[in-house]
Design a protein around this motif. Structure first.
Motif, PDB file in Angstrom:
ATOM      1  N   SER A   1      38.300   9.092 -19.544  1.00  0.00           N
ATOM      2  CA  SER A   1      36.993   8.570 -19.165  1.00  0.00           C
ATOM      3  C   SER A   1      36.254   7.950 -20.352  1.00  0.00           C
ATOM      4  CB  SER A   1      36.143   9.704 -18.556  1.00  0.00           C
ATOM      5  OG  SER A   1      35.886  10.683 -19.566  1.00  0.00           O
ATOM      6  N   ILE A   2      35.188   7.254 -19.993  1.00  0.00           N
ATOM      7  CA  ILE A   2      34.342   6.657 -21.036  1.00  0.00           C
ATOM      8  C   ILE A   2      33.746   7.760 -21.909  1.00  0.00           C
ATOM      9  CG2 ILE A   2      32.261   5.322 -21.477  1.00  0.00           C
ATOM     10  CD1 ILE A   2      34.551   3.646 -20.464  1.00  0.00           C
ATOM     11  N   GLN A   3      33.350   8.885 -21.294  1.00  0.00           N
ATOM     12  CA  GLN A   3      32.761   9.985 -22.044  1.00  0.00           C
ATOM     13  C   GLN A   3      33.773  10.569 -23.052  1.00  0.00           C
ATOM     14  OE1 GLN A   3      32.650   9.595 -18.786  1.00  0.00           O
ATOM     15  NE2 GLN A   3      30.453   9.339 -18.353  1.00  0.00           N
ATOM     16  N   THR A   4      35.028  10.674 -22.632  1.00  0.00           N
ATOM     17  CA  THR A   4      36.064  11.201 -23.530  1.00  0.00           C
ATOM     18  C   THR A   4      36.340  10.215 -24.674  1.00  0.00           C
ATOM     19  OG1 THR A   4      37.083  12.420 -21.691  1.00  0.00           O
ATOM     20  CG2 THR A   4      38.428  12.044 -23.662  1.00  0.00           C
ATOM     21  N   GLN A   5      36.332   8.949 -24.323  1.00  0.00           N
ATOM     22  CA  GLN A   5      36.516   7.927 -25.367  1.00  0.00           C
ATOM     23  C   GLN A   5      35.416   8.042 -26.422  1.00  0.00           C
ATOM     24  OE1 GLN A   5      37.188   3.873 -23.917  1.00  0.00           O
ATOM     25  NE2 GLN A   5      37.994   4.679 -21.981  1.00  0.00           N
ATOM     26  N   GLN A   6      34.185   8.251 -25.952  1.00  0.00           N
ATOM     27  CA  GLN A   6      33.061   8.346 -26.875  1.00  0.00           C
ATOM     28  C   GLN A   6      33.176   9.589 -27.758  1.00  0.00           C
ATOM     29  OE1 GLN A   6      30.686   5.914 -27.286  1.00  0.00           O
ATOM     30  NE2 GLN A   6      30.202   7.160 -29.096  1.00  0.00           N
ATOM     31  N   LYS A   7      33.706  10.665 -27.209  1.00  0.00           N
ATOM     32  CA  LYS A   7      33.885  11.881 -28.020  1.00  0.00           C
ATOM     33  C   LYS A   7      34.894  11.643 -29.154  1.00  0.00           C
ATOM     34  CE  LYS A   7      32.648  15.242 -24.416  1.00  0.00           C
ATOM     35  NZ  LYS A   7      33.116  16.366 -23.537  1.00  0.00           N
ATOM     36  N   HIS A   8      35.961  10.908 -28.839  1.00  0.00           N
ATOM     37  CA  HIS A   8      36.934  10.562 -29.885  1.00  0.00           C
ATOM     38  C   HIS A   8      36.261   9.726 -30.988  1.00  0.00           C
ATOM     39  CE1 HIS A   8      40.718  12.118 -28.362  1.00  0.00           C
ATOM     40  NE2 HIS A   8      40.486  11.587 -27.148  1.00  0.00           N
ATOM     41  N   ILE A   9      35.441   8.785 -30.535  1.00  0.00           N
ATOM     42  CA  ILE A   9      34.741   7.911 -31.497  1.00  0.00           C
ATOM     43  C   ILE A   9      33.791   8.731 -32.366  1.00  0.00           C
ATOM     44  CG2 ILE A   9      33.097   6.015 -31.715  1.00  0.00           C
ATOM     45  CD1 ILE A   9      34.308   4.850 -29.122  1.00  0.00           C
ATOM     46  N   ASP A  10      33.059   9.636 -31.737  1.00  0.00           N
ATOM     47  CA  ASP A  10      32.097  10.456 -32.483  1.00  0.00           C
ATOM     48  C   ASP A  10      32.802  11.357 -33.502  1.00  0.00           C
ATOM     49  OD1 ASP A  10      30.049   9.310 -31.070  1.00  0.00           O
ATOM     50  OD2 ASP A  10      29.876  10.962 -29.599  1.00  0.00           O
ATOM     51  N   ARG A  11      33.936  11.918 -33.096  1.00  0.00           N
ATOM     52  CA  ARG A  11      34.658  12.801 -34.023  1.00  0.00           C
ATOM     53  C   ARG A  11      35.197  12.007 -35.232  1.00  0.00           C
ATOM     54  NH1 ARG A  11      36.086  15.674 -29.065  1.00  0.00           N
ATOM     55  NH2 ARG A  11      37.879  14.322 -28.680  1.00  0.00           N
ATOM     56  N   LEU A  12      35.657  10.789 -34.973  1.00  0.00           N
ATOM     57  CA  LEU A  12      36.161   9.968 -36.092  1.00  0.00           C
ATOM     58  C   LEU A  12      35.003   9.531 -36.995  1.00  0.00           C
ATOM     59  CD1 LEU A  12      38.797   8.758 -37.209  1.00  0.00           C
ATOM     60  CD2 LEU A  12      38.249   6.649 -35.979  1.00  0.00           C
ATOM     61  N   LYS A  13      33.863   9.213 -36.366  1.00  0.00           N
ATOM     62  CA  LYS A  13      32.677   8.837 -37.158  1.00  0.00           C
ATOM     63  C   LYS A  13      32.216  10.000 -38.031  1.00  0.00           C
ATOM     64  CE  LYS A  13      29.314   6.730 -35.144  1.00  0.00           C
ATOM     65  NZ  LYS A  13      28.293   6.367 -34.111  1.00  0.00           N
ATOM     66  N   ALA A  14      32.280  11.190 -37.497  1.00  0.00           N
ATOM     67  CA  ALA A  14      31.864  12.371 -38.264  1.00  0.00           C
ATOM     68  C   ALA A  14      32.763  12.557 -39.483  1.00  0.00           C
ATOM     69  CB  ALA A  14      31.908  13.611 -37.372  1.00  0.00           C
ATOM     70  N   PHE A  15      34.034  12.292 -39.305  1.00  0.00           N
ATOM     71  CA  PHE A  15      34.961  12.412 -40.440  1.00  0.00           C
ATOM     72  C   PHE A  15      34.652  11.382 -41.521  1.00  0.00           C
ATOM     73  CE2 PHE A  15      39.053  10.717 -42.176  1.00  0.00           C
ATOM     74  CZ  PHE A  15      39.272  11.728 -43.098  1.00  0.00           C
ATOM     75  N   PHE A  16      34.439  10.142 -41.122  1.00  0.00           N
ATOM     76  CA  PHE A  16      34.140   9.090 -42.098  1.00  0.00           C
ATOM     77  C   PHE A  16      32.803   9.356 -42.795  1.00  0.00           C
ATOM     78  CE2 PHE A  16      36.908   5.952 -39.550  1.00  0.00           C
ATOM     79  CZ  PHE A  16      37.996   6.209 -40.363  1.00  0.00           C
ATOM     80  N   LYS A  17      31.835   9.824 -42.050  1.00  0.00           N
ATOM     81  CA  LYS A  17      30.533  10.130 -42.644  1.00  0.00           C
ATOM     82  C   LYS A  17      30.668  11.231 -43.691  1.00  0.00           C
ATOM     83  CE  LYS A  17      25.841  11.600 -41.485  1.00  0.00           C
ATOM     84  NZ  LYS A  17      24.921  12.041 -40.404  1.00  0.00           N
ATOM     85  N   TRP A  18      31.463  12.238 -43.384  1.00  0.00           N
ATOM     86  CA  TRP A  18      31.679  13.333 -44.342  1.00  0.00           C
ATOM     87  C   TRP A  18      32.354  12.810 -45.617  1.00  0.00           C
ATOM     88  CZ3 TRP A  18      36.191  15.402 -46.408  1.00  0.00           C
ATOM     89  CH2 TRP A  18      36.048  16.625 -47.089  1.00  0.00           C
ATOM     90  N   CYS A  19      33.301  11.891 -45.459  1.00  0.00           N
ATOM     91  CA  CYS A  19      33.986  11.316 -46.631  1.00  0.00           C
ATOM     92  C   CYS A  19      33.016  10.547 -47.514  1.00  0.00           C
ATOM     93  CB  CYS A  19      35.118  10.389 -46.172  1.00  0.00           C
ATOM     94  SG  CYS A  19      36.515  11.234 -45.401  1.00  0.00           S
ATOM     95  N   VAL A  20      32.117   9.785 -46.887  1.00  0.00           N
ATOM     96  CA  VAL A  20      31.142   9.000 -47.650  1.00  0.00           C
ATOM     97  C   VAL A  20      30.188   9.921 -48.399  1.00  0.00           C
ATOM     98  CG1 VAL A  20      29.218   7.398 -47.491  1.00  0.00           C
ATOM     99  CG2 VAL A  20      31.296   6.994 -46.130  1.00  0.00           C
ATOM    100  N   GLU A  21      29.655  10.913 -47.695  1.00  0.00           N
ATOM    101  CA  GLU A  21      28.721  11.850 -48.327  1.00  0.00           C
ATOM    102  C   GLU A  21      29.406  12.643 -49.434  1.00  0.00           C
ATOM    103  OE1 GLU A  21      27.278  14.175 -45.105  1.00  0.00           O
ATOM    104  OE2 GLU A  21      25.824  12.651 -44.438  1.00  0.00           O
ATOM    105  N   ARG A  22      30.635  12.989 -49.221  1.00  0.00           N
ATOM    106  CA  ARG A  22      31.384  13.731 -50.255  1.00  0.00           C
ATOM    107  C   ARG A  22      31.552  12.888 -51.516  1.00  0.00           C
ATOM    108  NH1 ARG A  22      37.593  15.037 -50.272  1.00  0.00           N
ATOM    109  NH2 ARG A  22      37.688  16.839 -51.644  1.00  0.00           N
ATOM    110  N   LYS A  23      31.801  11.602 -51.321  1.00  0.00           N
ATOM    111  CA  LYS A  23      31.972  10.712 -52.469  1.00  0.00           C
ATOM    112  C   LYS A  23      30.651  10.509 -53.189  1.00  0.00           C
ATOM    113  CE  LYS A  23      33.667   6.147 -53.809  1.00  0.00           C
ATOM    114  NZ  LYS A  23      34.245   4.859 -53.334  1.00  0.00           N
ATOM    115  N   GLU A  24      29.554  10.408 -52.448  1.00  0.00           N
ATOM    116  CA  GLU A  24      28.250  10.189 -53.055  1.00  0.00           C
ATOM    117  C   GLU A  24      27.816  11.391 -53.887  1.00  0.00           C
ATOM    118  OE1 GLU A  24      25.704   9.314 -49.818  1.00  0.00           O
ATOM    119  OE2 GLU A  24      26.285   7.185 -49.700  1.00  0.00           O
ATOM    120  N   HIS A  25      28.243  12.573 -53.492  1.00  0.00           N
ATOM    121  CA  HIS A  25      27.835  13.783 -54.203  1.00  0.00           C
ATOM    122  C   HIS A  25      28.876  14.275 -55.197  1.00  0.00           C
ATOM    123  CE1 HIS A  25      25.218  13.839 -50.605  1.00  0.00           C
ATOM    124  NE2 HIS A  25      24.336  14.431 -51.407  1.00  0.00           N
ATOM    125  N   ALA A  26      29.943  13.448 -55.366  1.00  0.00           N
ATOM    126  CA  ALA A  26      31.012  13.856 -56.297  1.00  0.00           C
ATOM    127  C   ALA A  26      30.536  13.748 -57.750  1.00  0.00           C
ATOM    128  CB  ALA A  26      32.238  12.980 -56.079  1.00  0.00           C
TER     129      ALA A  26
END
Length: 206
Positions: free
Chosen positions: A181-206
């Motif tokens: 479903s569209i809702q499941t697709q969005q959950k996949h997108i959100d989980r991938l976005k959360a991973f990328f956001k964590w990588c960016v924040e981790r690099k900024e605070h390195a």
């Protein structure tokens, strides 16, 4: 015709025949001329100047200066300098390991942990395990298209069990029903976005 240059004594003696001079010659060759008559003295000095000019040593031409050939510069081979290209950075899988560990440390549920593992597995199998900084918009488009055709509960279905994500997408292209479903697709997108956001924040605070 060879011209004979008269000697100093001859010049002075000839001038003395008609003029009054007192000539004193030293043993070293130097001499002294004296006269009581100014005109006679002037004539004697003119005769002496002419003699000096005629007996002056000929000026030798300046020998050409040898100019040494320009030394041949030794040709040096180009030296390869270290590349200024910046390192590509960590791979997708290398950043994923500490991220999943982060989820456990933050007490995320086993469901969230499992779903995140599945989402990131889909993405990595679609675009390959490349450095994070090399991920492009085309890679994201590939991921989004795959989500639009993935079969619902695909890993549990016998027809797709154990298959690589790319193979699943190719096979599901011909199936127009039973997709996530569209809702499941969005959950996949959100989980991938959360991973990328964590990588960016981790690099900024390195």
């Amino acid at each position: 015709m060879n011209l004979q240059i008269p000697s100093l004594n001859h010049v002075l003696t000839s001038a003395q025949r008609s003029c009054r001079y007192d000539i004193e010659v030293s043993p070293t060759g130097s001499f002294r001329i004296s006269s009581t008559d100014p005109e006679d003295h002037a004539r004697a000095m003119q005769a002496l100047d002419l003699y000096k000019q005629s007996n002056a040593p000929a000026q030798r031409p300046t020998p050409p200066v040898k100019v040494s050939a320009t030394p041949k510069i030794k040709e040096e081979k180009d030296v390869e300098l270290p590349s200024s290209k910046e390192p590509e950075g960590p791979l997708f899988s290398e950043e994923l390991v500490p991220y999943l560990r982060h989820l456990k440390q933050k007490k995320y549920s086993r469901t969230t942990y499992g779903q995140t593992t599945y989402t990131t597995k889909i993405f990595k199998e679609l675009i390959g395990d490349k450095p994070l900084r090399n991920i492009t918009f085309r890679d994201i488009d590939t991921f989004l298209h795959a989500l639009s055709v993935l079969p619902s509960n695909g890993p549990k279905k016998k027809a797709y069990r154990g298959m690589h994500t790319i193979a699943v997408v190719e096979k599901a292209e011909d199936v127009t029903h039973g997709r996530i479903s569209i809702q499941t697709q969005q959950k996949h997108i959100d989980r991938l976005k959360a991973f990328f956001k964590w990588c960016v924040e981790r690099k900024e605070h390195a």
